[in-house]
Design a protein around this motif. Structure first.
Motif, short mmCIF file in Angstrom:
data_model
loop_
_atom_site.label_atom_id
_atom_site.label_comp_id
_atom_site.label_asym_id
_atom_site.label_seq_id
_atom_site.Cartn_x
_atom_site.Cartn_y
_atom_site.Cartn_z
N ALA A 27 0.83 -1.21 0.00
CA ALA A 27 0.00 0.00 0.00
C ALA A 27 0.86 1.25 0.00
N GLN A 28 1.92 1.26 0.79
CA GLN A 28 2.83 2.41 0.83
C GLN A 28 3.61 2.52 -0.47
N ALA A 30 2.65 1.82 -3.38
CA ALA A 30 1.77 2.36 -4.42
C ALA A 30 1.74 3.88 -4.42
N LEU A 31 2.13 4.49 -3.32
CA LEU A 31 2.07 5.95 -3.19
C LEU A 31 3.43 6.63 -3.31
N MET A 95 -4.58 -4.08 -6.01
CA MET A 95 -4.60 -2.93 -5.11
C MET A 95 -3.48 -1.95 -5.47
N THR A 98 -4.38 -0.22 -8.93
CA THR A 98 -5.51 0.72 -8.86
C THR A 98 -5.16 1.93 -7.99
N THR A 99 -4.37 1.73 -6.95
CA THR A 99 -3.91 2.86 -6.13
C THR A 99 -2.98 3.75 -6.94
N ARG A 100 -2.10 3.13 -7.71
CA ARG A 100 -1.19 3.88 -8.59
C ARG A 100 -1.99 4.72 -9.58
N ALA A 102 -5.08 5.81 -9.36
CA ALA A 102 -5.80 6.90 -8.69
C ALA A 102 -4.87 8.02 -8.22
N ASN A 103 -3.60 7.71 -8.06
CA ASN A 103 -2.64 8.68 -7.54
C ASN A 103 -1.49 8.92 -8.52
#
Length: 119
Positions: A27-28, A30-31, A95, A98-100, A102-103
């Motif tokens: 998760a981290q 991805a940001l 995850m 899709t996080t990538r 969106a950001n």
């Protein structure tokens, strides 16, 4: 990239997903801004990064990414060094992607800034 017999070959795309070399915190990851973009061979020629991001975000949807990740064969996700099942690994990839998506502004800004430092 490899130039062979006057042809350009793009190779080892699997290595492009750095997060899967270290599953500490997907998760981290991805940001993150992806600082290694500064070393990309094509960065000096990438004059339309923001425009490319906008165009691709209109075409790539979370649903599209889910479908693609769902096509990964179990055999490719049967790893010796994890207790995660193929389904759990697929979920982690979905995850992350899709996080990538969106950001994307995070890594797009990094690429634009890195290019500005080059030119």
């Amino acid at each position: 990239m490899l130039r062979w017999n006057h042809e350009l070959w793009l190779i080892d795309h699997g290595a492009a997903l750095y997060f899967h070399h270290s599953w500490g915190d997907v998760a981290q990851a991805a940001l993150t801004p992806f600082a290694y973009i500064r070393d990309h061979a094509l960065l000096p020629r990438a004059s339309m990064i923001a425009e490319a991001d906008k165009a691709l975000r209109q075409r790539i949807t979370p649903r599209t990414l889910q479908k693609i990740v769902g096509l990964i064969p179990d055999e490719w996700l049967d790893w010796d060094d994890t207790t995660l099942s193929p389904a759990e690994l697929r979920e982690a990839y979905a995850m992350f992607l899709t996080t990538r998506l969106a950001n994307s502004n995070i890594f797009v800004k990094e690429a634009i800034d890195a290019r500005q430092r080059l030119i």
